[in-house]
Design a protein around this motif. Structure first.
Motif, mmCIF file in Angstrom:
data_model
loop_
_atom_site.group_PDB
_atom_site.id
_atom_site.type_symbol
_atom_site.label_atom_id
_atom_site.label_comp_id
_atom_site.label_asym_id
_atom_site.label_seq_id
_atom_site.Cartn_x
_atom_site.Cartn_y
_atom_site.Cartn_z
ATOM 1 N N THR A 208 0.824 -1.203 0.000
ATOM 2 C CA THR A 208 0.000 0.000 0.000
ATOM 3 C C THR A 208 0.860 1.256 0.000
ATOM 4 O O THR A 208 0.542 2.237 -0.691
ATOM 5 N N ILE A 209 1.943 1.259 0.761
ATOM 6 C CA ILE A 209 2.855 2.408 0.765
ATOM 7 C C ILE A 209 3.440 2.625 -0.628
ATOM 8 O O ILE A 209 3.520 3.764 -1.119
ATOM 9 N N ALA A 210 3.836 1.542 -1.296
ATOM 10 C CA ALA A 210 4.365 1.655 -2.660
ATOM 11 C C ALA A 210 3.306 2.201 -3.611
ATOM 12 O O ALA A 210 3.605 3.011 -4.499
ATOM 13 N N TYR A 211 2.055 1.781 -3.430
ATOM 14 C CA TYR A 211 0.960 2.280 -4.263
ATOM 15 C C TYR A 211 0.762 3.776 -4.068
ATOM 16 O O TYR A 211 0.598 4.527 -5.049
ATOM 17 N N LEU A 212 0.786 4.233 -2.823
ATOM 18 C CA LEU A 212 0.603 5.663 -2.544
ATOM 19 C C LEU A 212 1.741 6.486 -3.144
ATOM 20 O O LEU A 212 1.512 7.582 -3.683
ATOM 21 N N VAL A 213 2.952 5.975 -3.077
ATOM 22 C CA VAL A 213 4.091 6.668 -3.684
ATOM 23 C C VAL A 213 3.910 6.749 -5.201
ATOM 24 O O VAL A 213 4.216 7.774 -5.826
ATOM 25 N N ALA A 214 3.390 5.668 -5.811
ATOM 26 C CA ALA A 214 3.148 5.671 -7.259
ATOM 27 C C ALA A 214 2.126 6.734 -7.636
ATOM 28 O O ALA A 214 2.250 7.393 -8.674
ATOM 29 N N VAL A 215 1.112 6.919 -6.799
ATOM 30 C CA VAL A 215 0.116 7.961 -7.059
ATOM 31 C C VAL A 215 0.765 9.339 -7.042
ATOM 32 O O VAL A 215 0.485 10.186 -7.903
ATOM 33 N N LEU A 216 1.628 9.590 -6.076
ATOM 34 C CA LEU A 216 2.312 10.878 -5.985
ATOM 35 C C LEU A 216 3.210 11.118 -7.194
ATOM 36 O O LEU A 216 3.311 12.241 -7.700
ATOM 37 N N VAL A 217 3.870 10.058 -7.664
ATOM 38 C CA VAL A 217 4.708 10.176 -8.866
ATOM 39 C C VAL A 217 3.843 10.538 -10.065
ATOM 40 O O VAL A 217 4.202 11.402 -10.886
ATOM 41 N N GLY A 218 2.677 9.908 -10.174
ATOM 42 C CA GLY A 218 1.768 10.226 -11.274
ATOM 43 C C GLY A 218 1.281 11.662 -11.216
ATOM 44 O O GLY A 218 1.120 12.317 -12.248
#
Length: 267
Positions: A208-218
C-alpha cells in the motif's frame, strides 16, 4: 493514463480512516468498528468496483468519454428513462453524507488539538450536547468559502483543490500503515489472539505504501495535478515549521475538567 487517473480516483477513497475516530464514542468499539470496516469494504466492492464492472460490460472502455455520464447512459440503455434524476439524487445524497462525515471528523480533530494546546483554546469548548462548537463553526466557514469560490473561480479550480487534498489526505494513511507495522512488532505476542487481523500483514502495508508513492509520482508528471502536489507539499512544510517554530510541540494538554469545575464554582 492509468497512473494519472489514480491521483483523482484515490481521493474518492480518502476518509475511510474516519471510522477510527468514532471508536472513542462507540459503546462497544471492538464490535462496532469491526462491523463498520467490513461493511465499508463490501460497499466499495459493490458501489465502486461493481458499478464500474457493469458499465464496462455495456460500453467499451474507450468509448465512455463520448457518451457523457457513463452511469446515466448505462441506465438509459437498459430502459430506465429517469436515469439522470436517479444519478443526481445519488450524487447529492453521497455528497451530503461525505460533507457530514467531514464536519464530524474535522470538528473533533480541532477539539483534540485545542485540548492538547496545539490550537486555540476556544476549539476545546463544547456545547451542552457535547458537540465541539467552535470547531464545527470553523469547518462551516470553510465550506462557505468553498461554495463562493465554486462560482467565481476558474473552471479548473475543482481539479486543483481536489487534487491538492490528495497528499495531505495521504498523511494519515502513511501514519496508519507505518504505526500499525511497528505496533505489531512491539505487541507480537498479543497479535496471535487478536480478534480482527489484517490479512497478509505486514506485506500489505508495504504494498500500500508503494501504491501511494506511485500515485504521488503520477501527480508530478500530470500537468493538471502537479500544481496541486506542490501546494500540498508547501502546506505540509508550513504545518511542520509552525509545529516547531511556535513551540506547539512543547505545549502541555489543557486540564479542561479542572477549569470547568473552577468556572462553575465561580458562578
Amino acid at each position: 493514463g492509468f497512473l494519472f487517473a489514480l491521483s483523482l480516483v484515490v481521493g474518492a477513497y480518502q476518509g475511510v480512516e474516519l471510522i477510527g475516530i468514532t471508536a472513542g464514542e462507540a459503546k462497544d468499539p471492538q464490535k462496532t468498528i469491526r462491523n463498520a470496516i467490513q461493511s465499508t469494504i463490501w460497499r466499495i466492492l459493490v458501489f465502486y468496483i461493481g458499478a464500474i464492472f457493469v458499465i464496462v460490460t455495456v460500453y467499451p472502455w474507450d468509448q465512455l468519454h463520448a457518451i457523457g455520464s457513463p452511469f446515466v447512459a448505462t441506465f438509459a440503455k437498459i430502459g430506465i428513462t429517469a436515469a439522470a434524476g436517479i444519478i443526481n439524487f445519488v450524487v447529492i445524497t453521497a455528497a451530503l453524507s461525505g460533507c457530514n462525515s467531514g464536519i464530524y471528523s474535522a470538528g473533533r480533530m480541532l477539539y483534540t488539538l485545542g485540548v492538547n494546546g496545539q490550537a486555540p483554546k476556544a476549539f476545546a469548548k463544547v456545547s451542552s450536547n457535547g458537540v465541539p462548537l467552535f470547531g464545527t463553526i470553523g469547518v462551516l466557514i470553510g465550506l462557505g468559502v468553498g461554495v463562493i469560490l465554486s462560482y467565481i473561480a476558474p473552471e479548473k479550480l475543482f481539479v486543483y483543490v481536489y487534487a491538492s487534498s490528495v497528499l495531505p489526505g495521504m498523511v494519515p494513511w502513511f501514519v496508519i500503515l507505518i504505526s500499525q507495522t511497528k505496533f505489531r512488532k512491539v505487541h507480537a505476542a498479543k497479535m496471535a489472539d487478536h480478534p480482527f487481523k489484517m490479512p497478509f500483514a505486514p506485506v500489505t502495508n508495504y504494498v500500500t505504501i508503494a501504491y501511494l508513492v506511485a500515485v504521488l509520482v503520477g501527480m508530478w508528471f500530470n500537468e493538471d495535478t502537479r500544481v496541486s502536489l506542490i501546494a500540498g507539499i508547501v502546506f505540509l512544510a508550513l504545518v511542520t515549521i509552525s509545529f516547531y517554530a511556535f513551540g506547539i510541540n512543547k505545549r502541555v494538554p489543557v486540564n479542561l475538567q479542572a477549569e470547568d469545575m473552577t468556572d462553575k464554582k465561580a458562578v
